[in-house]
Each structure stands twice: as structure tokens, then as C-alpha cells.
Scaffold this active site. Sequence first.
Site, PDB file in Angstrom:
ATOM      1  N   VAL A  68       0.856  -1.191   0.000  1.00 42.23           N
ATOM      2  CA  VAL A  68       0.000   0.000   0.000  1.00 42.23           C
ATOM      3  C   VAL A  68       0.892   1.240   0.000  1.00 42.23           C
ATOM      4  CG1 VAL A  68      -1.795   1.301   1.228  1.00 42.23           C
ATOM      5  CG2 VAL A  68      -1.829  -1.206   1.236  1.00 42.23           C
ATOM      6  N   CYS A  69       0.752   2.042  -1.033  1.00 44.89           N
ATOM      7  CA  CYS A  69       1.582   3.229  -1.210  1.00 44.89           C
ATOM      8  C   CYS A  69       0.824   4.446  -0.672  1.00 44.89           C
ATOM      9  CB  CYS A  69       1.896   3.401  -2.699  1.00 44.89           C
ATOM     10  SG  CYS A  69       3.171   4.602  -3.031  1.00 44.89           S
TER      11      CYS A  69
END
Length: 339
Positions: free
Chosen positions: A124-125
Site C-alpha cells: 500500500v503506497c
Amino acid sequence: MENPRSFTFNQFDVVSEVSGHHYLSSSNGSDRFTDFRGAVYKKIMKEWRILQKNLPESIFVRVSETRIDLLRAAIIGATGTPYHDGLFFFDIAFPPDYPSQPPKVHYRSFRYPLNPNLYCSGHVCLSLLNTWRGETCERWNPSQSTVLQVLLSIQSLVLCENPYFNEPTVRRFKSPLDTESLKYDRDAFVLTCKSAIQLIRNPPEGFEPLVTAHFRERANAILAACEAYANGRARVGFYRDVGSPGRQGKNKISKKFLVSMEWVYPEMVEKFKGIGAPVESAAEKLRLGAEAMKKKKEIARRQREGVWGKLVRKMKGILGMKKKKKKKKKKKKKKMIID
């Protein structure tokens, strides 16, 4: 405005364990998670209380009484986005030095690249997780940041309208109706539908009642949205509910999207029937209007022609251009003679 739910599933609950959790096999690394007098333990208990009191209706969390460093969250995709009516699951783990470091978050992706910030690997960025560069005010702040903020950020900033513009290389001043943005929305919606199929097949442990109840309730709206988008009656993301197509007007019918919807739609009908959704009146196959049928025939014709047909069309295009150039030259010569 979100659709009101008719089913009951607690927003927050404590369970004995979270089986299949992405971080379950990793050692918790410290007795700080069992020392109820320690700072880390107390901070996690505070996080639990914040979640219990403040979760919106579209987010659900389960925490483990045996591994307080682990929790699992489900987020319902918001209306006005290509993720509407989808369910998105995240496994979260507190580090031993929490809150000095942000929690680790893994997205259950099924290997579908449906968002620039949610990788196929589950990464998850997000600036708040320190997994993406951002302004100091956007990054994790040990004295202020919480897991609730992380979940709300994923819901509003990641699973958002026009996700194409989350790509760092995309210029922000482009229109939401940019061709590439609309194409990305269509792809994201198809992958959200495919994710729904996977979740019905294999729901995360502890969330089986939520997966069944949610898709049982939203089945007809999802299928109606598929038909509206495939026929160009509404822009992807803006089908409000059964009988109200949202943003109307002529919308481009994409060949790729049409082919994807024709595969996804019957799969969803089958899965929705399997969980007892009231979809008896739904067609077994996607119902297409005149324009969509015309597009479908064109796709079939091109598939029959294959590579040879593409070459012939290219050659005709090239020859057509040459003929036009020859005509222009002849006209110029005539003008010169007259002059």
C-alpha cells in the site's frame, strides 16, 4: 450519499484470532504486546477505543485478543468512484516500537492492479504509512497519527474518484474526462467486479457474514450498473442505484470494456445466486442495446479477420493517404498551368 444497510455486522469487534492474516506467521518481536503496563500495549488499547467509537458505517475492523498487534479491516467502495459497492480488505500489524513507526498494511489484491496505490503484491503506497514521499504534514506523526486516519485515508484518497490521477507521472491539471482517466475507471470497475467474485469464493475468515450480506444486498444494483456502463448510459462510477442511472448522457462504449463485462456479468450472476441474492429477474447474460450490439459485431468481425485483416486495413489506409496526396499534387499542377 452512501446506501443505507439493512444487515447488521458490528463495525468493531474482538475475535480470538485472525486466521490467514498476512502478518500472522511473523514473530511479534517483543513482549511489549503482552505487557499491559507498557506504553506500546496502552497505545494499542487506545487505538482500539478510537476505532470502536469513530468508525464510519462503511469500514469494519476485527482485532485479535491473542495477538493484539494484528487487525483486519474491510472498506466498502464509495459511490461516485469506480470502486462503488466493492469490498476491500487490509491486514494491519503494529510494529514493536509503535507508534514511533507507522503500522504495516497489506492489501488483499488477488493480483489485480485496480489502483495506482494498491500494488498486486499487496503493498500500500501512502504518505501516512511512510511508503510514499510526501509533505511532512502528510507523513506519519507518532504523537498524532492513528490507524483510523490510515483507514480513512485509504478510503478517501486511494479508493477515490478519478484514481488515474494518483499516478505520480500524471499531470494533475488534466480533466477527469481525459481519455486515459476514463479508461482507467473502466478497468478499475472490471477488477472490482472480479475481486467481488474472488471474495464470494474465498471470504476472509471472520468476515464471511459481511461478504455474504453485503453482496446479497447490493447484487441487483451492481448488475444494473454493469448494464448501464456497458451500454454507455452512465459514466463508470456514477450509477446511483436500481432505476436511477446517475450521470446520464452519451458515454463512449469501449470495446475492451464490453468484452470484459460480457465475461464478468454472468460470473457475478452465478455467484450472487449462490449466496441467495434476489437476482431472479436478472438476465443470465449482459443485455445490450443497439449501439453496444453494433460494437460487439465489430469486435467479432475484427477477431475473425485476425492479423491479416489488420494488415489489410493498414494498407488501405496508407494507399488512401497516397491517393489523397496524388490528388492534391494534380490540383496544384492544374493551378500552376492556369496561372
